[in-house]
Design an enzyme around this catalytic site. Sequence first.
Site, short mmCIF file in Angstrom:
data_model
loop_
_atom_site.label_atom_id
_atom_site.label_comp_id
_atom_site.label_asym_id
_atom_site.label_seq_id
_atom_site.Cartn_x
_atom_site.Cartn_y
_atom_site.Cartn_z
N GLY A 18 -104.46 17.43 -84.17
CA GLY A 18 -104.61 18.04 -85.90
C GLY A 18 -103.02 18.39 -86.16
O GLY A 18 -102.09 18.93 -85.57
N VAL A 22 -103.75 24.34 -88.08
CA VAL A 22 -105.51 23.69 -88.45
C VAL A 22 -105.84 24.65 -87.93
O VAL A 22 -106.89 24.85 -87.56
CB VAL A 22 -105.43 22.83 -88.11
N ASP A 89 -103.36 21.98 -75.39
CA ASP A 89 -102.65 22.05 -77.55
C ASP A 89 -101.39 21.22 -77.36
O ASP A 89 -100.69 21.15 -77.23
CB ASP A 89 -102.42 23.40 -76.83
N ARG A 90 -102.00 19.68 -78.31
CA ARG A 90 -101.66 18.69 -79.22
C ARG A 90 -100.94 17.84 -77.81
O ARG A 90 -100.64 18.36 -77.01
CB ARG A 90 -99.89 19.15 -79.36
N ASP A 95 -96.12 13.89 -81.40
CA ASP A 95 -94.50 13.97 -81.34
C ASP A 95 -93.71 12.66 -82.42
O ASP A 95 -93.55 12.67 -83.00
CB ASP A 95 -94.02 14.68 -80.44
N1 ADP Z 1 -111.38 29.00 -86.83
C1 ADP Z 1 -110.94 29.51 -87.76
N2 ADP Z 1 -110.79 30.83 -88.51
C2 ADP Z 1 -110.03 31.64 -89.08
N3 ADP Z 1 -108.99 31.47 -88.88
C3 ADP Z 1 -108.20 30.61 -87.94
C4 ADP Z 1 -109.23 29.73 -86.81
N4 ADP Z 1 -108.56 28.70 -85.46
C5 ADP Z 1 -107.03 29.49 -86.51
N5 ADP Z 1 -107.10 30.45 -87.07
C6 ADP Z 1 -105.77 31.05 -87.51
O1 ADP Z 1 -105.54 30.21 -87.72
C7 ADP Z 1 -103.42 30.56 -87.80
C8 ADP Z 1 -103.37 29.15 -87.42
O2 ADP Z 1 -104.00 28.78 -86.05
P1 ADP Z 1 -103.37 28.31 -84.77
O3 ADP Z 1 -104.29 27.92 -83.72
O4 ADP Z 1 -102.55 28.85 -84.49
O5 ADP Z 1 -102.83 27.03 -85.07
P2 ADP Z 1 -102.09 26.05 -85.30
O6 ADP Z 1 -102.36 25.85 -83.00
O7 ADP Z 1 -102.59 24.57 -85.52
O8 ADP Z 1 -100.60 25.72 -85.23
C9 ADP Z 1 -103.21 31.31 -86.91
O9 ADP Z 1 -103.00 32.80 -87.62
C10 ADP Z 1 -105.07 31.58 -86.70
O10 ADP Z 1 -105.57 33.15 -86.15
N1 LIG Z 2 -92.58 17.35 -82.10
C1 LIG Z 2 -92.44 17.89 -83.55
N2 LIG Z 2 -91.65 17.56 -83.98
C2 LIG Z 2 -91.03 18.93 -85.00
N3 LIG Z 2 -91.43 20.42 -84.89
C3 LIG Z 2 -92.88 20.32 -84.32
C4 LIG Z 2 -93.07 19.31 -83.54
N4 LIG Z 2 -94.36 19.62 -82.61
C5 LIG Z 2 -94.68 20.46 -83.16
N5 LIG Z 2 -93.51 21.32 -84.12
C6 LIG Z 2 -93.65 22.80 -84.34
C7 LIG Z 2 -94.95 22.88 -86.14
C8 LIG Z 2 -95.51 24.30 -85.63
O1 LIG Z 2 -93.29 24.88 -86.22
C9 LIG Z 2 -94.64 24.69 -84.74
C10 LIG Z 2 -96.38 24.61 -83.31
O2 LIG Z 2 -96.62 23.67 -83.88
P1 LIG Z 2 -98.41 24.34 -84.41
O3 LIG Z 2 -98.24 22.66 -84.72
O4 LIG Z 2 -98.38 25.53 -85.15
O5 LIG Z 2 -98.59 24.25 -82.64
O6 LIG Z 2 -93.76 23.41 -83.66
#
Ligand code: ADP
Ligand SMILES: Nc1ncnc2c1ncn2[C@H]1C[C@H](O)[C@@H](COP(=O)(O)O)O1
Length: 218
Positions: A18, A22, A89-90, A95
Site C-alpha cells: 500500500g 496507509v 512490510d511492503r 519498488d
Molecule cells: N489503523 C490505524 N488507525 C489510525 N492510525 C493509524 C492506523 N494505522 C497506522 N496509523 C498511523 O498512520 C501513520 C502511518 O502508519 P504507518 O504504519 O507508519 O504507515 P506505512 O508503513 O504504510 O507508511 C502512523 O502515524 C500510524 O500511527
Molecule cells: N522504492 C522506493 N522508492 C522511493 N521511495 C521509497 C521506496 N520505498 C519506500 N520509499 C519511501 C517512502 C517513505 O518516505 C519511506 C518509507 O515508506 P513507508 O511506505 O512509509 O513504509 O520510504
Amino acid sequence: MDISPYNIRKNSIITIAGTVGVGKTTMTKRLAETLRFQASFEQVDVNPYLHLFYEDFKSWSFHLQIYFLTERFKEQKRIYDAGGGFIQDRSIYEDADIFARMHYENGTMTEIDYQTYINLFEAMVLTPYFPKPDLLIYLDGPLDYIIDRIHKRGRSMEMKTPDQYWIELHSRYEKWIHQFNLCPVLNLNIKEYNLNDQTSLEYIVKKIEKCIKKTDAN
Ligand SMILES: Nc1ncnc2c1ncn2[C@@H]1O[C@H](COP(=O)(O)OP(=O)(O)O)[C@@H](O)[C@H]1O
Ligand SMILES: Nc1ncnc2c1ncn2[C@H]1C[C@H](O)[C@@H](COP(=O)(O)O)O1
C-alpha cells in the site's frame, strides 16, 4: 501440515502492500504479534539516501532504488533461511512497478539507470530467495485520510514533499493493484478496521484464513 492457532500455515509469507502512510508498518506489527510470526520491516531511520532523495529526486533516485533493492534482498534471504513464517512490510514489486517506474517516467531517473535497475531487479526475483508471497494484503483508503496520516506521523522529509507526490503515488498504486496477479490479494479499507480493537483484528485474521485456505485448496 504445520498450522498456527489460526489455521494459517506457520511457514506462510504474508506481504502488506500500500502507499506511503496507509498503515503497513502498523499492520505488520499487529499481525505478527497476533499470528506469532516474525516481522520484516523497512528501516527508514537508517536509510542513508532517503533524506537526500527527498531533497533532490534527480540526483539520488538511482542510489535510493539500489539501496532498497539491496535491503529487500537481505530481508528475502532472511525469510527464506528461516523457512517463512513472516509478515513483510511492503513487497519488492512496489519498488520496481511503482516507485522506480514513476521516477523514470517523470524524468527523475535516467533511462540508463532505470534499465540497470530493472535488469538487477529481474535477476534478483529469479533467485530462490523470492518465492511468491502466500498472500498480499493491500491496504487502501481515502486519499485525505492517508495524507493526514503522513502529516501526523511527522517525518520532516515527507512533510516538506508536495501533496501532488502522494496523490500520484496513490493513483499509481490503484492501477497497479488492479493488474497484480502474482499471488492472492486481500483488499482492506483502512476505514473499516481498528487495530486497537481485538474483534476487528480477529475479523481481519478470519479473512486471511479464508484467502490462504482457498489457495491451499488449489
Ligand atoms: N489503523 C490505524 N488507525 C489510525 N492510525 C493509524 C492506523 N494505522 C497506522 N496509523 C498511523 O498512520 C501513520 C502511518 O502508519 P504507518 O504504519 O507508519 O504507515 P506505512 O508503513 O504504510 O507508511 C502512523 O502515524 C500510524 O500511527
Ligand atoms: N522504492 C522506493 N522508492 C522511493 N521511495 C521509497 C521506496 N520505498 C519506500 N520509499 C519511501 C517512502 C517513505 O518516505 C519511506 C518509507 O515508506 P513507508 O511506505 O512509509 O513504509 O520510504
